[in-house]
Design an enzyme around this catalytic site. Structure first.
Site, short mmCIF file in Angstrom:
data_model
loop_
_atom_site.label_atom_id
_atom_site.label_comp_id
_atom_site.label_asym_id
_atom_site.label_seq_id
_atom_site.Cartn_x
_atom_site.Cartn_y
_atom_site.Cartn_z
N SER A 113 0.83 -1.21 0.00
CA SER A 113 0.00 0.00 0.00
C SER A 113 0.86 1.25 0.00
O SER A 113 0.52 2.25 -0.65
CB SER A 113 -0.95 0.00 1.20
OG SER A 113 -0.24 -0.07 2.42
N GLU A 114 1.99 1.23 0.73
CA GLU A 114 2.94 2.34 0.68
C GLU A 114 4.37 1.85 0.85
O GLU A 114 4.62 0.84 1.51
CB GLU A 114 2.64 3.38 1.78
CG GLU A 114 1.49 4.31 1.50
CD GLU A 114 0.32 4.04 2.41
OE1 GLU A 114 -0.67 4.78 2.32
OE2 GLU A 114 0.37 3.08 3.19
N THR A 115 5.28 2.59 0.24
CA THR A 115 6.72 2.43 0.43
C THR A 115 7.28 3.78 0.83
O THR A 115 6.95 4.80 0.22
CB THR A 115 7.40 1.94 -0.87
OG1 THR A 115 6.89 0.65 -1.22
CG2 THR A 115 8.92 1.87 -0.70
N HIS A 161 0.58 5.27 8.50
CA HIS A 161 1.36 4.07 8.81
C HIS A 161 2.79 4.13 8.26
O HIS A 161 3.72 3.63 8.90
CB HIS A 161 0.56 2.81 8.41
CG HIS A 161 1.02 2.06 7.22
ND1 HIS A 161 0.61 2.35 5.94
CD2 HIS A 161 1.83 0.96 7.12
CE1 HIS A 161 1.15 1.48 5.10
NE2 HIS A 161 1.89 0.63 5.78
#
Length: 217
Positions: free
Chosen positions: A45-47, A76
């Site tokens: 979902s995110e890096t 997050h």
């Protein structure tokens, strides 16, 4: 040049649970296209990419990417990056450590408190860099229902109606009738892009909510 990275499970103290996050260290030399490509490769979902800060009193600069775009702020990745930076700096510890970081994000400096625990999962929390503000927008409720594959009657409850907000990342807050409606959503991204407003250089995402919940206490 080789890069080091780690995968963190955020919002949990158990492996392979929570919200996964890729953390890439020493990313100062990476261009935007390369960071986007790496985020696509991780397909999480995110890096988050850790870079040197611009301010001498700050800990690090963060760049946050989804597989499709950069975000000015996200919760997050901020929590995971704060823990990752602290653990990288202090390594294995025999006693707990409390510390404060200031992380530079596109939304502004974010103050984080981190607690490292010997033999346990670390903890981090942050102060909101900006408060949400309501923006002017009018919505076609039928168009929203169509984009979510819901009935018009399932959009809104009591005095809750669709509204437009931003604290750096814009969202259309979409109230739906109940949990059953929320769980039956089939999101049509093309229809959503046709109706959603733009703020701060990006199209607003959908934030769907309802009363009640699953395992709610």
């Amino acid at each position: 040049m080789a890069l080091s990275y780690a995968i963190y499970d955020v919002f949990t103290d158990r492996q392979l649970e929570g919200n996964p996050l890729a953390v890439v260290f020493g990313a100062d030399w990476l261009e935007d296209g390369a960071m986007q490509a790496i985020a696509q490769e991780f397909n999480l979902s995110e890096t988050v990419f850790i870079r040197r800060p611009g301010g001498a009193a700050h800990t690090a600069k963060l760049r946050i990417f989804t597989p499709s775009q950069e975000l000015p702020f996200a919760g997050h990745p901020t929590v995971g990056a704060a823990v990752a930076i602290a653990e990288a700096q202090h390594g294995a510890i025999e006693e707990g450590i409390d510390l404060v970081q200031v992380l530079e994000e596109k939304v502004g400096p974010v103050r984080c408190a981190v607690r490292l625990k010997a033999g346990q999962a670390s903890f981090a929390e942050f102060d909101l860099p900006r408060k949400s503000v309501r923006l002017d927008a009018r919505f076609d409720r039928q168009a929203i229902a169509d984009a979510l594959s819901l009935k018009l009657s399932q959009i809104g409850f009591e005095n809750h109606v669709p509204s437009f907000w931003s604290a750096g990342a814009p969202f259309v807050m979409v109230p739906v009738h109940d949990v059953a409606a929320a769980s039956s959503i089939e999101f049509d991204s093309l229809r959503w892009e046709q109706l959603t407003p733009m703020a701060e250089g990006r199209l607003a995402a959908a934030y769907v909510y309802c009363r009640g919940g699953v395992n709610h206490t």
